[in-house]
Design an enzyme around this catalytic site. Sequence first.
Site, mmCIF file in Angstrom:
data_model
loop_
_atom_site.group_PDB
_atom_site.id
_atom_site.type_symbol
_atom_site.label_atom_id
_atom_site.label_comp_id
_atom_site.label_asym_id
_atom_site.label_seq_id
_atom_site.Cartn_x
_atom_site.Cartn_y
_atom_site.Cartn_z
ATOM 1 N N CYS A 105 0.893 -1.157 0.000
ATOM 2 C CA CYS A 105 0.000 0.000 0.000
ATOM 3 C C CYS A 105 0.924 1.197 0.000
ATOM 4 C CB CYS A 105 -0.935 0.053 1.206
ATOM 5 S SG CYS A 105 -1.877 1.590 1.219
ATOM 6 N N CYS A 108 -0.488 4.191 2.508
ATOM 7 C CA CYS A 108 -0.515 4.048 3.965
ATOM 8 C C CYS A 108 -0.270 2.589 4.321
ATOM 9 C CB CYS A 108 -1.824 4.577 4.548
ATOM 10 S SG CYS A 108 -3.298 4.124 3.610
ATOM 11 N N SER A 109 -1.280 1.862 4.730
ATOM 12 C CA SER A 109 -1.044 0.484 5.156
ATOM 13 C C SER A 109 -2.266 -0.385 4.922
ATOM 14 C CB SER A 109 -0.653 0.467 6.631
ATOM 15 O OG SER A 109 -1.687 1.091 7.384
ATOM 16 N N CYS A 110 -3.008 -0.116 3.853
ATOM 17 C CA CYS A 110 -4.205 -0.908 3.566
ATOM 18 C C CYS A 110 -3.815 -2.379 3.418
ATOM 19 C CB CYS A 110 -4.891 -0.395 2.300
ATOM 20 S SG CYS A 110 -5.447 1.320 2.489
#
Length: 206
Positions: A105, A108-110
Site C-alpha cells: 500500500c 498508507c497500510s491498507c
Amino acid sequence: MADDHEHQTVPSDIALRVKALESVLVEKEMVDRAELDAVVDTYENRIGPRNGARVVARAWTDPVYKARLLANATEAIAELGYGGAQGEHMVVVENAPKVHNLVVCTLCSCYPWPTLGLPPVWYKSAGYRSRAVIDPRGVLREFGLEPPDDVEIRVWDSTAEIRYLVLPERPADTEHLTEAELAELVTRDSMIGVATVASPRTGDAA
Ligand code: FE
C-alpha cells in the site's frame, strides 16, 4: 500476560499516548477494558493469517473453488466465513511459474484484515511502501527471494477500496497432504508476496 521484554525498553511516544488515552476512557467508563482486550485479541490471535492460509489451501485442492476465488474473491472468501471490515473488496492474484505478485500500500497500510490479520510493521514502513514499487526485485531479494529474470513481477497497490491477497504456488511434494496440512505450510509473507511456500520435503521454495 505481561510481556517481560517490553519493560526493558522505554515505550514509544505513541504507545504512551495510547495507554494514557485508554486509561482516561476506562476511568470515565466510556470503554470497558475487557471489551478492548477482546478486540485486540480478535485481530492479534483469532483473525490472522491462518484464515488466508485456509483460503489458499482450499484453492489448491478445489479447482472449482479456485475459479470462484479468482473471479470474485470477496464472495469466495466469505464462503469460508471470512469477511467484514478491511476485506469488503478483495482481489486474489495468482502466482505462476512466470508470474510473481507482490502487494503493497504505497499511500498508507491498507491490508486485508479478515484474511491476514494486522499488517506487520515493515509493511507500514516508508521504505517498503516506496521501494516495493520502484525496485520490487531489490525488496524481494532482501526477503530472500530471487525470481529468475524471465519471471514477471507484478506489484499491486492496495487502496481503501481494494485489498489484494496473493495465491502462492502450491509447492512440490504435497500431493499426499490434506487441505488442513497444506494450510499449515502457507505463511503470511507468501500471501503478501514477499515469500513463496516452501516444499515440506526439501524446504525449497516452489
Ligand atoms: Fe493504505
